[in-house]
Design an enzyme around this catalytic site. Structure first.
Site, PDB file in Angstrom:
ATOM      1  N   SER A 149      16.075   6.490  -0.815  1.00 41.64           N
ATOM      2  CA  SER A 149      15.626   5.592  -1.874  1.00 41.64           C
ATOM      3  C   SER A 149      16.591   4.419  -1.973  1.00 41.64           C
ATOM      4  O   SER A 149      17.798   4.615  -2.147  1.00 41.64           O
ATOM      5  CB  SER A 149      15.569   6.345  -3.210  1.00 41.64           C
ATOM      6  OG  SER A 149      15.084   5.528  -4.240  1.00 41.64           O
ATOM      7  N   HIS A 151      17.315   2.026  -4.184  1.00 38.69           N
ATOM      8  CA  HIS A 151      18.117   1.674  -5.358  1.00 38.69           C
ATOM      9  C   HIS A 151      19.308   2.604  -5.555  1.00 38.69           C
ATOM     10  O   HIS A 151      20.190   2.312  -6.361  1.00 38.69           O
ATOM     11  CB  HIS A 151      17.254   1.631  -6.624  1.00 38.69           C
ATOM     12  CG  HIS A 151      16.854   2.964  -7.170  1.00 38.69           C
ATOM     13  ND1 HIS A 151      15.748   3.652  -6.732  1.00 38.69           N
ATOM     14  CD2 HIS A 151      17.404   3.728  -8.132  1.00 38.69           C
ATOM     15  CE1 HIS A 151      15.640   4.776  -7.402  1.00 38.69           C
ATOM     16  NE2 HIS A 151      16.634   4.856  -8.265  1.00 38.69           N
ATOM     17  N   THR A 184       0.081  -1.276   1.235  1.00 40.88           N
ATOM     18  CA  THR A 184       0.739  -2.379   1.941  1.00 40.88           C
ATOM     19  C   THR A 184       2.250  -2.318   1.719  1.00 40.88           C
ATOM     20  O   THR A 184       2.729  -2.004   0.633  1.00 40.88           O
ATOM     21  CB  THR A 184       0.218  -3.735   1.417  1.00 40.88           C
ATOM     22  OG1 THR A 184      -1.205  -3.756   1.559  1.00 40.88           O
ATOM     23  CG2 THR A 184       0.830  -4.892   2.178  1.00 40.88           C
ATOM     24  N   CYS A 260      14.209  16.512 -22.866  1.00 40.66           N
ATOM     25  CA  CYS A 260      13.502  16.715 -24.127  1.00 40.66           C
ATOM     26  C   CYS A 260      12.003  16.702 -23.857  1.00 40.66           C
ATOM     27  O   CYS A 260      11.467  15.710 -23.386  1.00 40.66           O
ATOM     28  CB  CYS A 260      13.873  15.618 -25.120  1.00 40.66           C
ATOM     29  SG  CYS A 260      13.237  15.902 -26.777  1.00 40.66           S
TER      30      CYS A 260
END
Length: 309
Positions: A149, A151, A184, A260
């Site tokens: 990934s 990021h 795309t 939570c």
């Protein structure tokens, strides 16, 4: 990324502008593979979640297994995947096995990956390794398919990749990326991903973590061999949800080891798998150190933490 926005055309289009975009896409693909030390195939995706879905749902496998500490994206992609502790030859044969390289809540490095890859491969199965928390920071482990990934290593949000040893492991579904992905390609994101890897490595230093952990004291949870950039902390009394609110007000963005759900604080299944007691898990947060984190910021967080304790 700015260059990617200038190359406005769809990389699959046959006209001149499309061919320019395609050339940039393939150049980025080669750069990313080179930076990661990967010699197999690479499918661009919208991130790790989509990459995991493709691997778990398009792999030519008869059964799906996962470890107890996998990310929720694995469970969403393969809700029927069986949690394993020890797989025999019969279970591994014709199966795909999902295993994290670095756990996202504890920072633990799963060193068994290479051994599992060998055992699963010898029995005719496939190992899928989630490297979201390690790619760009640690060498890639041995596996048939790996997920990354952008990021997580300084690139943009919304782009990632599935690394595949051989396309023959997957059943194509038509569309882009040689028929293995329907959407795309995000060319600006892809070029940003390649640039981020070129600018790396993105790992923090062990000295930075050691000094930070020493300043935080005994609240640091020890799970064994871990990366330097993920640190789980258990408060002596305050709930994880309250800690998130208090620390956010002080200017710190952290994550909770507990989630939570429906207004009820539930214990993290990952911390449960690591044997963390319920009361400790309910007070545990995750602190992540990034490439731009400064010593001054760490010192300020340590002071804030001390004020809450």
């Amino acid at each position: 990324m700015a260059e990617g926005f200038r190359l406005w055309a769809n990389p699959s289009s046959p006209h001149a502008e499309g061919r320019k975009a395609k050339a940039a896409l393939e150049d980025a693909r080669a750069r990313i593979k080179r930076s990661l030390g990967w010699e197999g195939e690479l499918i661009f995706t919208s991130g790790a979640s989509e990459a995991l879905w493709i691997a778990l749902n398009r792999a030519k496998a008869e059964r799906r297994y996962r470890t107890a500490i996998e990310h929720d994206a694995v469970i969403r992609a393969a809700p029927d995947a069986i949690v394993f502790e020890d797989l025999g030859p019969e279970e591994m044969r014709g199966a795909i096995v999902a295993a994290q390289h670095v756990n996202s809540e504890t920072g633990v490095i799963v060193r068994e990956i290479d051994l599992w890859a060998q055992d699963v491969g010898e029995e005719g199965g496939m190992l899928l390794c989630d490297c979201s928390q390690s790619a760009g920071k640690l060498p890639l482990p041995r596996a048939d398919m790996l997920v990354v990934s952008a990021h997580k290593f300084g690139g943009p949000i919304g782009v990632g990749a599935l690394l595949v040893r051989d396309f023959a492991l997957l059943e194509p579904m038509g569309g882009h990326e040689r028929g293995y992905r329907q959407g795309t390609e995000n060319l600006p994101g892809v070029l940003g991903m390649a640039a981020a890897l070129d600018a790396g490595p993105w790992a923090t230093t062990s000295e930075q973590r050691t000094d930070f952990a020493a300043a935080l004291g005994e609240q640091c949870l020890d799970f064994g061999e871990s990366v330097d950039y993920i640190l789980p902390l258990a408060h002596p009394a305050m709930s994880a949800q309250a800690l998130l609110i208090r620390l956010d007000a002080m200017g710190f963005a952290v994550s909770a080891g507990s989630a939570c759900s429906s207004g009820t604080l539930k214990k993290s299944r990952v911390l449960d798998a690591f044997g963390v007691p319920d009361d400790v898990a309910a007070r545990t947060i995750r602190v992540s150190l990034g490439w731009s984190t400064t010593p001054e910021e760490l010192a300020r967080f340590a002071e804030a933490w001390a004020s809450l304790c």
